[in-house]
Enzyme design. Structure first.
Site, mmCIF file in Angstrom:
data_model
loop_
_atom_site.group_PDB
_atom_site.id
_atom_site.type_symbol
_atom_site.label_atom_id
_atom_site.label_comp_id
_atom_site.label_asym_id
_atom_site.label_seq_id
_atom_site.Cartn_x
_atom_site.Cartn_y
_atom_site.Cartn_z
ATOM 1 N N LYS A 47 0.848 -1.200 0.000
ATOM 2 C CA LYS A 47 0.000 0.000 0.000
ATOM 3 C C LYS A 47 0.879 1.244 0.000
ATOM 4 O O LYS A 47 1.928 1.260 0.677
ATOM 5 C CB LYS A 47 -0.900 -0.048 1.245
ATOM 6 C CG LYS A 47 -1.979 1.016 1.317
ATOM 7 C CD LYS A 47 -2.864 0.779 2.543
ATOM 8 C CE LYS A 47 -4.000 1.766 2.660
ATOM 9 N NZ LYS A 47 -4.866 1.507 3.824
ATOM 10 N N SER A 122 -9.749 1.332 3.015
ATOM 11 C CA SER A 122 -8.930 2.165 2.153
ATOM 12 C C SER A 122 -7.856 1.396 1.380
ATOM 13 O O SER A 122 -7.287 1.962 0.448
ATOM 14 C CB SER A 122 -8.255 3.255 2.990
ATOM 15 O OG SER A 122 -7.379 2.665 3.923
ATOM 16 N N SER A 146 -9.783 -1.268 7.045
ATOM 17 C CA SER A 146 -9.260 -1.039 5.695
ATOM 18 C C SER A 146 -8.562 -2.214 5.029
ATOM 19 O O SER A 146 -8.289 -2.156 3.837
ATOM 20 C CB SER A 146 -8.299 0.145 5.695
ATOM 21 O OG SER A 146 -9.035 1.327 5.679
HETATM 22 N N1 GLN Z 1 -13.045 3.316 6.477
HETATM 23 C C1 GLN Z 1 -12.439 3.665 7.714
HETATM 24 C C2 GLN Z 1 -12.095 5.136 7.722
HETATM 25 O O1 GLN Z 1 -12.398 5.773 6.780
HETATM 26 C C3 GLN Z 1 -11.255 2.794 7.954
HETATM 27 C C4 GLN Z 1 -9.981 3.315 7.420
HETATM 28 C C5 GLN Z 1 -8.805 2.438 7.710
HETATM 29 O O2 GLN Z 1 -8.917 1.357 8.287
HETATM 30 N N2 GLN Z 1 -7.636 2.947 7.337
HETATM 31 O O3 GLN Z 1 -11.550 5.647 8.641
#
Ligand code: GLN
Length: 445
Positions: A47, A122, A146
């Site tokens: 990532k 994400s 994410s």
């Molecule tokens: N969707 C969650 C957020 O927007 C999780 C993000 C993540 O785990 N980095 O914060």
């Protein structure tokens, strides 16, 4: 996989937009060297918020667009030492804030199964790169789901280790009391093989703990009848789609038929999880992201004065979701609101943690759906932050409590979109997750 297989797959998967950068020279050099180790010549996507020396570290943000990492994250160093090939940097929601991988300066990632649907986020690029077969596995980061949510939307395995299990040195911080690096792969066994390489105490990350790291992949066997599994009633209420409910229930019934003890449990503070997650993570993000001001990293707006440099750089450099989190976080930390929001959220976080401690006195693991629905259409929630946040309803509690969890693919809905089942275990019991996950993979139904 050979280099030319890999490059052909990259080419075929291009419309999915899973990668931000691929360094072919680096791949060729590594391929020559990496013939030995437990991950010899395994292609792994990283990532773009995890540092790989000499490669982009954009976090899918305009503000870090031209930033090249000067060093390797600890996890990357460990992967290289085990023979893996760093295949490229994967696309994501800007600074890991989002649930669809549409909030990227490099355009949205598309779902690997159905390109009109979102990839999840994400770590959407990592999930799609694995699901489309471009890489063997990938690393993501999981602050509130994410790794698990995009894994579930693309039909692969997504594993979030215990907080403190894997070093975050070289991971760009979002919400430091929750962030953890996780693994996307095509099987529970492959997740175990990668976790045993990247886990362990690291003097460069004070949150890592000196827990022994077992050879997880050699300890995957168990009897179904060994296990007592809890089903929290708060995770099977309204909002859960019928297809997801059915797919998860089918597996639970099969475990029961094979001899597992299934126990109804309650995690009574679940309804507060989303609110406290967004208060705490935004507060931490507003502090962590203060460093992007045009002085040290990336984009700089040429100033007429210092204040102008800060404000213009940040106004131009961050996307709207990141700005929303910074403003929300600054608000909940400001004097007069701190007690009402931030401090209260921390107290409720403690209650939520004790829900799990209580539950694990009577069960070995907890099974839930990973997400309330399968992937949604591109564009559907992009202008509705609350609807976007509700995607995380079953994943955020795990991060707030610091626990390990996995999402496993357990079938598809009537549109062919994948469904994920989540297994949650007590802290540092990744082995439980791998064992139960292996049993579920083998179930016929
Ligand atoms: N969707 C969650 C957020 O927007 C999780 C993000 C993540 O785990 N980095 O914060």
């Amino acid at each position: 996989m050979t280099i030319s297989d890999f490059l052909e797959r990259v080419q075929n998967a291009k419309p999915l937009n899973a990668f931000i950068s691929i360094d072919q020279t680096h791949i060729r050099e590594q391929y020559e060297k990496q013939a030995e180790g437990s991950l010899a010549r395994v292609f792994i996507g990283i990532k773009d918020n995890i540092s790989v020396q000499g490669q982009t570290l954009s976090c899918a943000s305009h503000i870090l667009e031209n930033f090249i990492s000067p060093y390797d994250a600890t996890v990357v160093k460990k992967l290289k030492n085990a023979g893996a090939i760093i295949a490229g940097k994967t696309n994501m929601d800007e600074f890991a804030m989002g649930s669809s991988s549409e909030y990227s300066h490099y355009s949205a990632v598309r779902n690997a199964v159905h390109p009109e649907y979102v990839a999840g986020g994400s770590s959407g690029g990592s999930a799609v790169a694995v699901a489309a077969g471009v890489v063997d596995a990938a690393l993501g980061s999981d602050t509130g789901g994410s790794v698990r949510q995009p894994a579930s939307y693309n039909g692969i395995v997504g594993m979030k280790p215990t907080y403190g299990r894997v070093s975050r040195y070289g991971l760009v911080a979002f919400a430091s009391s929750l962030d953890q690096i996780g693994i996307m792969s095509t099987s529970v066994e492959n997740s175990a093989k990668i976790l045993e390489v990247i886990a362990g105490e690291d003097p460069l990350d004070a949150t890592t703990v000196p827990e022994p790291v077992r050879t997880f992949s050699k300890n995957m066997e168990s009897q179904v009848s060994d296990w007592k599994i809890g089903l929290p009633k708060e995770y099977f209420t309204e909002g859960l789609s019928e297809s997801v409910r059915q797919a998860v229930n089918t597996k639970v019934e099969a475990l029961k038929a094979a001899g597992a003890t299934i126990v109804p449990i309650s995690l009574p503070h679940t309804e507060y999880a989303i609110s406290i997650y967004y208060i705490i993570t935004s507060a931490e993000a507003s502090s962590n992201l203060a460093r992007y001001d045009g002085v040290r990293y990336g984009l700089r707006h040429e100033p007429s004065d210092l204040m102008d440099m800060y404000t213009q750089t940040r106004a131009n450099g961050f996307g709207s979701e990141v700005k929303r989190r910074i403003m929300l976080g600054t608000y909940v930390l400001s004097s007069g609101y701190y007690d009402a929001y931030y401090d209260k959220a921390q107290r409720v976080r403690r209650l939520l943690q004790s829900d799990f401690t209580q539950a694990f006195q009577s069960v070995d693991a907890i099974i839930t759906p990973t997400t309330p629905t399968t992937a949604f259409k591109r564009g559907e929630k992009i202008d509705d932050p609350l609807a976007m946040y509700l995607n995380d309803i079953y994943t955020v509690s795990v991060n707030l409590a610091g626990l390990p969890a996995v999402s496993l693919p357990v079938g598809t809905d009537d549109k062919g979109l994948p469904i994920g089942l989540q297994i949650i275990a007590p802290a540092f019991k990744e082995e439980t997750i791998f064992k139960i996950g292996t049993l579920i993979e083998r179930l016929k139904s």
